[in-house]
Design a protein around this motif. Structure first.
Motif, mmCIF file in Angstrom:
data_model
loop_
_atom_site.group_PDB
_atom_site.id
_atom_site.type_symbol
_atom_site.label_atom_id
_atom_site.label_comp_id
_atom_site.label_asym_id
_atom_site.label_seq_id
_atom_site.Cartn_x
_atom_site.Cartn_y
_atom_site.Cartn_z
ATOM 1 N N VAL A 82 0.859 -1.189 0.000
ATOM 2 C CA VAL A 82 0.000 0.000 0.000
ATOM 3 C C VAL A 82 0.893 1.237 0.000
ATOM 4 O O VAL A 82 0.717 2.143 -0.812
ATOM 5 N N ALA A 83 1.894 1.225 0.868
ATOM 6 C CA ALA A 83 2.822 2.354 0.975
ATOM 7 C C ALA A 83 3.968 2.011 1.919
ATOM 8 O O ALA A 83 3.794 1.207 2.829
ATOM 9 N N THR A 86 -3.109 4.642 6.523
ATOM 10 C CA THR A 86 -2.340 4.604 5.283
ATOM 11 C C THR A 86 -3.213 4.771 4.042
ATOM 12 O O THR A 86 -4.230 4.093 3.898
ATOM 13 N N HIS A 87 -2.794 5.681 3.185
ATOM 14 C CA HIS A 87 -3.455 5.859 1.893
ATOM 15 C C HIS A 87 -2.628 5.139 0.835
ATOM 16 O O HIS A 87 -1.420 4.962 0.995
ATOM 17 N N LEU A 88 -3.293 4.752 -0.226
ATOM 18 C CA LEU A 88 -2.597 4.070 -1.315
ATOM 19 C C LEU A 88 -1.601 5.031 -1.949
ATOM 20 O O LEU A 88 -1.976 6.102 -2.432
ATOM 21 N N ALA A 89 -0.324 4.657 -1.927
ATOM 22 C CA ALA A 89 0.700 5.467 -2.596
ATOM 23 C C ALA A 89 0.491 5.288 -4.089
ATOM 24 O O ALA A 89 0.602 4.177 -4.604
ATOM 25 N N THR A 90 0.148 6.365 -4.766
ATOM 26 C CA THR A 90 -0.295 6.232 -6.155
ATOM 27 C C THR A 90 0.861 6.164 -7.146
ATOM 28 O O THR A 90 1.929 6.725 -6.917
#
Ligand code: HEC
Ligand code: HEC
Lengths: 164, 164
Positions: free
Chosen positions: B42-43, B158-162
């Motif tokens: 995810v990151a 955690t946010h999705l590392a784009t």
């Protein structure tokens, strides 16, 4: 399920790059890969001086070689290094987390094809547009030069971050 | 291939934990997972104050919800956060990379079962022995308390590392 995500990644990457779905190509002829997001994580890394946070991913051939300690890496081994600029988590500033996408880099093993650079094909794609890095094919000298101190590990810096 | 690695991870995890191959169990009854290493990243994240470098992985259900923006996360969504102590890369000290394994943490979504803690089951396993964290089941209050500031993201930091 994995396949579904790989297909999704492909669609997204294609969409971002051009209407025709063409992928950017580095000056040495290596096209930006599309399926790497689903690969296993080899290790995270952090560059203080650049304020960049990274994750290094390996395809199944590379992961197998990492786990068995096989060197040189067999043909087909591929690493992707994803880098983002970093920011403090807005809800928890002690944690540093990814912000904007910075670049993706690849190392593709083909002992014959890339003989002059240790058997590795290097490619870097920068920013949201995945702009190929390098004026001409000689850009790989910069990559290879910096990776030479880890010649004893077949030019690969990253070790498998172990779990019990 | 993936299955092969998952099986390998299982063997290794089992071997490290006990002769009988039993997995450590957190005081709230959650057993240490074994298949998480093959999940997508995810990151990455970095904790300055602890000198720890991490990577957050998500199972297919969690990744799908991250990509579609579905909140709350559906039952079955699971995150793993792997943490290592950090060191400077011996051949390139500007890069900070994983050293020894520190711990693995899990968040497992089951809206009914874990209702009092936002539908998430928390578990942490520490060190090479994967020692379950917490004296009794109340340890989850510490986890849940710290994750409460991100209630608006269903308690997930955690946010999705784009990538493009
Ligand atoms: C200034 C030194 C330097 C240069 C120049 C450099 N690298 Fe690296 N590279 C590193 C270091 C150090 C790592 C280890 C991971 C990290 O620090 O984030 C790395 C890791 C990688 C990885 C992951 C596999 C591994 O070896 O760990 C890839 C892929 C990669 N680099 C590709 C490239 C490409 C492509 C270029 C050139 C376009 C390039 N590198 C140029 C220093 C460099
Ligand atoms: C002091 C605050 C704090 C405590 C206590 C805490 N966490 Fe977290 N947790 C975080 C932060 C911040 C992140 C974001 C990733 C990072 O910083 O490395 C996170 C991320 C996670 C993740 C990845 C999913 C997400 O929310 O991003 C899991 C899984 C997790 N924590 C489990 C636990 C468990 C299990 C416990 C208790 C045993 C716990 N946490 C206690 C702050 C905390």
């Amino acid at each position: 399920m994995k396949q579904m995500f790989a297909a999704l990644a492909l669609t997204l990457a294609g969409a971002a790059v051009s209407g025709a779905g063409e992928l950017p190509v580095a000056p040495n002829g290596i096209a930006c890969l599309t399926d790497y997001r689903a690969w296993e994580a080899v290790a995270p890394s952090w560059r203080d001086d650049r304020g960049q946070i990274r994750v290094i991913l390996g395809n199944p051939t590379a992961m197998k070689a990492l786990r068995s300690g096989t060197r040189p890496f067999p043909d087909g081994s591929t690493f992707a290094k994803l880098a983002w600029s970093a920011k403090k988590h807005p809800k928890f500033p002690l944690a540093t987390v990814p912000d904007a996408f910075a670049q993706v880099e690849f190392m593709v093993k083909d002992g014959e094809k890339f003989k002059p650079t240790g058997g590795w094909g290097f490619a870097r794609f920068v920013g949201q547009e995945l702009k190929p890095y390098g004026k001409d094919a000689s850009f790989v000298q910069e990559c290879f030069g910096c990776h030479t101190p880890v010649k004893d590990n077949d030019f690969v810096f990253t070790h498998l971050a172990t779990i019990p």
